[in-house]
Design a protein around this motif. Sequence first.
Motif, PDB file in Angstrom:
ATOM      1  N   GLY A  55     -41.797   2.978  -3.493  1.00 19.91           N
ATOM      2  CA  GLY A  55     -41.862   1.814  -2.625  1.00 19.91           C
ATOM      3  C   GLY A  55     -42.653   2.015  -1.360  1.00 19.91           C
ATOM      4  O   GLY A  55     -42.538   1.218  -0.425  1.00 19.91           O
ATOM      5  N   SER A  56     -43.479   3.051  -1.329  1.00 21.21           N
ATOM      6  CA  SER A  56     -44.225   3.361  -0.113  1.00 21.21           C
ATOM      7  C   SER A  56     -45.409   2.437   0.107  1.00 21.21           C
ATOM      8  O   SER A  56     -45.872   2.278   1.250  1.00 21.21           O
ATOM      9  N   SER A  57     -45.899   1.844  -0.976  1.00 20.67           N
ATOM     10  CA  SER A  57     -47.035   0.932  -0.860  1.00 20.67           C
ATOM     11  C   SER A  57     -46.833  -0.281  -1.750  1.00 20.67           C
ATOM     12  O   SER A  57     -46.223  -0.185  -2.814  1.00 20.67           O
ATOM     13  N   THR A  58     -47.383  -1.403  -1.290  1.00 24.42           N
ATOM     14  CA  THR A  58     -47.329  -2.639  -2.061  1.00 24.42           C
ATOM     15  C   THR A  58     -48.694  -3.318  -1.987  1.00 24.42           C
ATOM     16  O   THR A  58     -49.480  -3.085  -1.066  1.00 24.42           O
ATOM     17  N   VAL A  59     -48.944  -4.154  -2.976  1.00 23.04           N
ATOM     18  CA  VAL A  59     -50.185  -4.931  -2.995  1.00 23.04           C
ATOM     19  C   VAL A  59     -49.865  -6.302  -3.569  1.00 23.04           C
ATOM     20  O   VAL A  59     -48.980  -6.436  -4.429  1.00 23.04           O
ATOM     21  N   SER A  63     -53.131 -15.216  -3.423  1.00 22.69           N
ATOM     22  CA  SER A  63     -52.451 -16.504  -3.504  1.00 22.69           C
ATOM     23  C   SER A  63     -50.997 -16.440  -3.046  1.00 22.69           C
ATOM     24  O   SER A  63     -50.400 -17.477  -2.729  1.00 22.69           O
ATOM     25  N   VAL A  64     -50.413 -15.246  -3.003  1.00 27.56           N
ATOM     26  CA  VAL A  64     -49.001 -15.126  -2.607  1.00 27.56           C
ATOM     27  C   VAL A  64     -48.809 -14.306  -1.349  1.00 27.56           C
ATOM     28  O   VAL A  64     -47.691 -14.207  -0.832  1.00 27.56           O
ATOM     29  N   LYS A  65     -49.876 -13.723  -0.838  1.00 30.44           N
ATOM     30  CA  LYS A  65     -49.786 -12.853   0.332  1.00 30.44           C
ATOM     31  C   LYS A  65     -49.203 -13.626   1.519  1.00 30.44           C
ATOM     32  O   LYS A  65     -49.618 -14.743   1.817  1.00 30.44           O
ATOM     33  N   GLY A  66     -48.223 -13.011   2.168  1.00 28.68           N
ATOM     34  CA  GLY A  66     -47.569 -13.657   3.304  1.00 28.68           C
ATOM     35  C   GLY A  66     -46.392 -14.530   2.919  1.00 28.68           C
ATOM     36  O   GLY A  66     -45.607 -14.929   3.785  1.00 28.68           O
ATOM     37  N   ARG A  67     -46.238 -14.836   1.624  1.00 24.37           N
ATOM     38  CA  ARG A  67     -45.111 -15.670   1.166  1.00 24.37           C
ATOM     39  C   ARG A  67     -44.147 -14.887   0.275  1.00 24.37           C
ATOM     40  O   ARG A  67     -42.950 -15.144   0.283  1.00 24.37           O
ATOM     41  N   PHE A  68     -44.690 -13.968  -0.514  1.00 23.04           N
ATOM     42  CA  PHE A  68     -43.872 -13.188  -1.452  1.00 23.04           C
ATOM     43  C   PHE A  68     -43.728 -11.750  -0.952  1.00 23.04           C
ATOM     44  O   PHE A  68     -44.652 -11.206  -0.325  1.00 23.04           O
ATOM     45  N   THR A  69     -42.586 -11.144  -1.258  1.00 22.95           N
ATOM     46  CA  THR A  69     -42.346  -9.751  -0.909  1.00 22.95           C
ATOM     47  C   THR A  69     -41.758  -9.023  -2.105  1.00 22.95           C
ATOM     48  O   THR A  69     -40.724  -9.434  -2.642  1.00 22.95           O
ATOM     49  N   ILE A  70     -42.415  -7.951  -2.511  1.00 25.35           N
ATOM     50  CA  ILE A  70     -41.921  -7.121  -3.598  1.00 25.35           C
ATOM     51  C   ILE A  70     -41.168  -5.939  -3.003  1.00 25.35           C
ATOM     52  O   ILE A  70     -41.561  -5.397  -1.956  1.00 25.35           O
ATOM     53  N   ALA A  98     -43.440  -2.288 -16.032  1.00 21.51           N
ATOM     54  CA  ALA A  98     -43.337  -0.905 -15.585  1.00 21.51           C
ATOM     55  C   ALA A  98     -44.453  -0.084 -16.208  1.00 21.51           C
ATOM     56  O   ALA A  98     -44.808  -0.284 -17.377  1.00 21.51           O
ATOM     57  N   GLY A  99     -44.999   0.830 -15.417  1.00 19.84           N
ATOM     58  CA  GLY A  99     -46.072   1.654 -15.930  1.00 19.84           C
ATOM     59  C   GLY A  99     -46.251   2.919 -15.122  1.00 19.84           C
ATOM     60  O   GLY A  99     -45.581   3.118 -14.107  1.00 19.84           O
ATOM     61  N   SER A 100     -47.169   3.741 -15.568  1.00 21.49           N
ATOM     62  CA  SER A 100     -47.410   5.011 -14.885  1.00 21.49           C
ATOM     63  C   SER A 100     -48.398   4.873 -13.743  1.00 21.49           C
ATOM     64  O   SER A 100     -48.518   5.772 -12.914  1.00 21.49           O
ATOM     65  N   SER A 101     -49.101   3.744 -13.691  1.00 22.88           N
ATOM     66  CA  SER A 101     -50.125   3.548 -12.665  1.00 22.88           C
ATOM     67  C   SER A 101     -49.761   2.386 -11.752  1.00 22.88           C
ATOM     68  O   SER A 101     -49.318   1.340 -12.215  1.00 22.88           O
ATOM     69  N   TYR A 102     -49.984   2.573 -10.483  1.00 23.57           N
ATOM     70  CA  TYR A 102     -49.834   1.514  -9.471  1.00 23.57           C
ATOM     71  C   TYR A 102     -51.099   0.674  -9.562  1.00 23.57           C
ATOM     72  O   TYR A 102     -52.172   1.089  -9.145  1.00 23.57           O
ATOM     73  N   SER A 103     -50.987  -0.524 -10.140  1.00 27.29           N
ATOM     74  CA  SER A 103     -52.188  -1.257 -10.524  1.00 27.29           C
ATOM     75  C   SER A 103     -51.944  -2.750 -10.499  1.00 27.29           C
ATOM     76  O   SER A 103     -50.814  -3.211 -10.618  1.00 27.29           O
TER      77      SER A 103
END
Length: 122
Positions: A55-59, A63-70, A98-103
């Motif tokens: 959980g150290s980084s999110t992207v 279209s959802v930036k500023g409204r959604f939070t993961i 779920a996967g092995s890459s942050y993508s």
Amino acid sequence: QVQLVESGGGLVQAGDSLRLSCAVSERTFSRYAMGWFRQAPGKERDFVAAITRIGSSTVYADSVKGRFTISRDNAKNTMYLQMNSLKPEDTAVYYCAAGSSYSSRYKDYDYWGQGTQVTVSS
């Protein structure tokens, strides 16, 4: 076999909020990067948000930036998507992955949930 189960979808009005959850049946949940995708009728599956293993980084999609939070809680094997200021164009089936890459690419994810419907009325 890793199983993912989404919950929390529903019918809301524009401007409302929803919180989606993704429960993962895997004690090594923290080994996986996680993502949210969505698919509207007749459209391709689009990236929404992703989070690293701890959980150290999110992207986010623009279209959802500023409204959604993961976010994620590795102690509970669960990921979340807090959706605020919902718009009719957010209407879609939302999938966790779920996967092995942050993508942001859906093909980089190995396991998928069955999806939960989010409908936003105007």
